[in-house]
Each structure stands twice: as structure tokens, then as C-alpha cells.
Design a protein around this motif. Structure first.
Motif, PDB file in Angstrom:
ATOM      1  N   SER A  25       0.843  -1.190   0.000  1.00 20.86           N
ATOM      2  CA  SER A  25       0.000   0.000   0.000  1.00 20.86           C
ATOM      3  C   SER A  25       0.880   1.243   0.000  1.00 20.86           C
ATOM      4  N   LYS A  26       0.355   2.308  -0.616  1.00 24.71           N
ATOM      5  CA  LYS A  26       1.128   3.549  -0.715  1.00 24.71           C
ATOM      6  C   LYS A  26       0.221   4.741  -0.473  1.00 24.71           C
ATOM      7  N   LEU A  27       0.773   5.751   0.187  1.00 26.52           N
ATOM      8  CA  LEU A  27       0.085   7.012   0.426  1.00 26.52           C
ATOM      9  C   LEU A  27       1.081   8.122   0.120  1.00 26.52           C
ATOM     10  N   ARG A  47      -3.343  14.416  -2.489  1.00 30.76           N
ATOM     11  CA  ARG A  47      -3.188  13.161  -1.744  1.00 30.76           C
ATOM     12  C   ARG A  47      -3.560  12.013  -2.673  1.00 30.76           C
ATOM     13  N   VAL A  49      -3.820   7.746  -2.815  1.00 35.68           N
ATOM     14  CA  VAL A  49      -3.840   6.504  -2.043  1.00 35.68           C
ATOM     15  C   VAL A  49      -3.913   5.325  -3.009  1.00 35.68           C
ATOM     16  N   SER A  50      -3.051   4.363  -2.791  1.00 37.27           N
ATOM     17  CA  SER A  50      -3.077   3.125  -3.561  1.00 37.27           C
ATOM     18  C   SER A  50      -2.901   1.983  -2.567  1.00 37.27           C
ATOM     19  N   ALA A  51      -3.981   1.241  -2.305  1.00 34.51           N
ATOM     20  CA  ALA A  51      -3.935   0.203  -1.279  1.00 34.51           C
ATOM     21  C   ALA A  51      -4.401  -1.131  -1.840  1.00 34.51           C
ATOM     22  N   LEU A  58      -6.243   1.012   5.171  1.00 35.20           N
ATOM     23  CA  LEU A  58      -6.060   1.944   4.068  1.00 35.20           C
ATOM     24  C   LEU A  58      -6.923   1.615   2.854  1.00 35.20           C
ATOM     25  N   TYR A  59      -7.387   0.363   2.734  1.00 35.28           N
ATOM     26  CA  TYR A  59      -8.171  -0.031   1.559  1.00 35.28           C
ATOM     27  C   TYR A  59      -9.499   0.730   1.474  1.00 35.28           C
ATOM     28  N   PHE A  61      -9.837   3.750   1.703  1.00 33.29           N
ATOM     29  CA  PHE A  61      -9.540   4.994   0.998  1.00 33.29           C
ATOM     30  C   PHE A  61      -8.879   4.747  -0.358  1.00 33.29           C
ATOM     31  N   ASN A  62      -8.894   3.511  -0.827  1.00 30.33           N
ATOM     32  CA  ASN A  62      -8.238   3.162  -2.089  1.00 30.33           C
ATOM     33  C   ASN A  62      -8.827   3.971  -3.241  1.00 30.33           C
ATOM     34  N   ASP A  65      -8.393   9.649  -4.275  1.00 26.80           N
ATOM     35  CA  ASP A  65      -7.388  10.692  -4.432  1.00 26.80           C
ATOM     36  C   ASP A  65      -8.024  12.069  -4.330  1.00 26.80           C
TER      37      ASP A  65
END
Length: 75
Positions: A25-27, A47, A49-51, A58-59, A61-62, A65
Motif C-alpha cells: 500500500s502507498k500514500l 493526496r 492513495v493506492s492500497a 487503508l483499503y 480509501f483506495n 485521491d
């Protein structure tokens, strides 16, 4: 990473990244601000978000953006 330039435009840039190597996952966060004149300023916030489905927190908020552009006038 924060960069604040001591110039007449009060330029500042903030960049941050959080990467979870276990769940892939990445933020990413980027904020920039600069005065355009004595009475105007410009602000940009992003911002991304890639989860993966494995990251339960975090998923939610996948792909949620955000990009914000703000122009402010002072009087």
C-alpha cells in the motif's frame, strides 16, 4: 520532506510518502504554497492513495485521491 524558501514569495513545499512493503500500500502527500503578490496567494494540496485488499485500514480509501487548488485574496 519540507522545503521552505526564504524568498519574497514565501514559497514552501511539503512532500511525504508512506509505503507499506508488506501489504503493498502507498500514500503520497504533496502540499505547496506561494504568495503571488502582496494580496494574493496560491495553495495546492494533493493526496494519492493506492492500497491492496490486504491492507484493511487503508483499503477503505483506495483510489480516493484528492487535488485542491486554492487562490486567496487578502485585503
Amino acid at each position: 520532506i519540507r522545503v521552505a524558501l526564504n524568498n519574497q514569495y514565501s514559497t514552501s513545499i511539503l512532500f511525504g510518502a508512506t509505503i507499506d512493503l508488506q501489504n503493498h500500500s502507498k500514500l503520497f502527500v504533496m502540499e505547496a504554497e506561494q504568495r503571488l503578490s502582496d494580496s494574493w496567494s496560491l495553495s495546492v494540496i494533493s493526496r494519492i492513495v493506492s492500497a491492496s485488499a490486504q491492507d484493511r485500514i487503508l483499503y477503505a480509501f483506495n483510489n480516493d485521491d484528492m487535488l485542491s487548488l486554492e487562490i486567496t485574496r487578502y485585503f
